[in-house]
Design a protein around this motif. Structure first.
Motif, PDB file in Angstrom:
ATOM      1  N   TRP A  54       9.382  -0.076  -6.070  1.00 37.90           N
ATOM      2  CA  TRP A  54       8.957  -0.302  -4.693  1.00 37.90           C
ATOM      3  C   TRP A  54       8.459  -1.729  -4.529  1.00 37.90           C
ATOM      4  O   TRP A  54       7.819  -2.286  -5.416  1.00 37.90           O
ATOM      5  N   PRO A  56       6.312  -4.355  -1.734  1.00 35.58           N
ATOM      6  CA  PRO A  56       5.402  -4.270  -0.593  1.00 35.58           C
ATOM      7  C   PRO A  56       5.981  -4.842   0.708  1.00 35.58           C
ATOM      8  O   PRO A  56       5.501  -4.528   1.781  1.00 35.58           O
ATOM      9  N   SER A  57       7.015  -5.683   0.610  1.00 39.54           N
ATOM     10  CA  SER A  57       7.608  -6.270   1.811  1.00 39.54           C
ATOM     11  C   SER A  57       9.075  -6.589   1.544  1.00 39.54           C
ATOM     12  O   SER A  57       9.516  -6.657   0.393  1.00 39.54           O
ATOM     13  N   ILE A  58       9.822  -6.818   2.612  1.00 34.48           N
ATOM     14  CA  ILE A  58      11.233  -7.155   2.461  1.00 34.48           C
ATOM     15  C   ILE A  58      11.398  -8.520   1.794  1.00 34.48           C
ATOM     16  O   ILE A  58      12.328  -8.726   1.002  1.00 34.48           O
ATOM     17  N   LEU A  59      10.480  -9.435   2.060  1.00 30.24           N
ATOM     18  CA  LEU A  59      10.556 -10.755   1.423  1.00 30.24           C
ATOM     19  C   LEU A  59      10.368 -10.642  -0.090  1.00 30.24           C
ATOM     20  O   LEU A  59      11.089 -11.275  -0.873  1.00 30.24           O
ATOM     21  N   GLU A  60       9.414  -9.839  -0.497  1.00 24.31           N
ATOM     22  CA  GLU A  60       9.174  -9.622  -1.932  1.00 24.31           C
ATOM     23  C   GLU A  60      10.372  -8.923  -2.563  1.00 24.31           C
ATOM     24  O   GLU A  60      10.778  -9.248  -3.687  1.00 24.31           O
ATOM     25  N   GLU A  62      13.474  -9.150  -1.624  1.00 27.01           N
ATOM     26  CA  GLU A  62      14.556 -10.135  -1.758  1.00 27.01           C
ATOM     27  C   GLU A  62      14.347 -11.023  -2.976  1.00 27.01           C
ATOM     28  O   GLU A  62      15.291 -11.325  -3.709  1.00 27.01           O
ATOM     29  N   LEU A  74      17.185  -0.433   1.560  1.00 25.69           N
ATOM     30  CA  LEU A  74      16.172  -0.436   2.618  1.00 25.69           C
ATOM     31  C   LEU A  74      16.118   0.948   3.253  1.00 25.69           C
ATOM     32  O   LEU A  74      17.096   1.419   3.830  1.00 25.69           O
ATOM     33  N   THR A  76      14.370   3.229   6.050  1.00 22.36           N
ATOM     34  CA  THR A  76      13.561   3.241   7.272  1.00 22.36           C
ATOM     35  C   THR A  76      13.632   4.630   7.877  1.00 22.36           C
ATOM     36  O   THR A  76      14.567   5.385   7.622  1.00 22.36           O
TER      37      THR A  76
END
Length: 86
Positions: A54, A56-60, A62, A74, A76
């Protein structure tokens, strides 16, 4: 809040009375509760979910995906996940 405290106290007293009536000693009661807790723990197969990487964010995500040359999945949802519809 005022009602819940007296209700909780009555519940605790009734539990004590029930334990005394059943005749369970403290040790037997503790063992019984520990066994129940152990039985309710997730199995090894159920814990496989924890092995997912997992982020914590989409930037992390990537950054990690580029570093490991892996794809990003992803997930959702819209609504209530506990209904099984996501």
């Amino acid at each position: 809040m005022r009602v819940s405290i007296p209700v909780a106290l009555c519940g605790a007293v009734l539990c004590g009375v029930l334990i005394a009536q059943i005749g369970l000693g403290e040790d037997a009661f503790v063992v019984k509760v520990q066994k129940k807790v152990h039985d309710l723990q997730p199995s090894r197969a159920e814990k496989r979910f924890d092995e997912i990487g997992w982020a914590p964010s989409i930037l992390e995500a990537e950054k990690i995906a580029k570093k490991l040359n892996r794809p990003i999945y992803l997930f959702t949802y819209n609504g209530k996940i506990e209904t099984g519809r996501c």
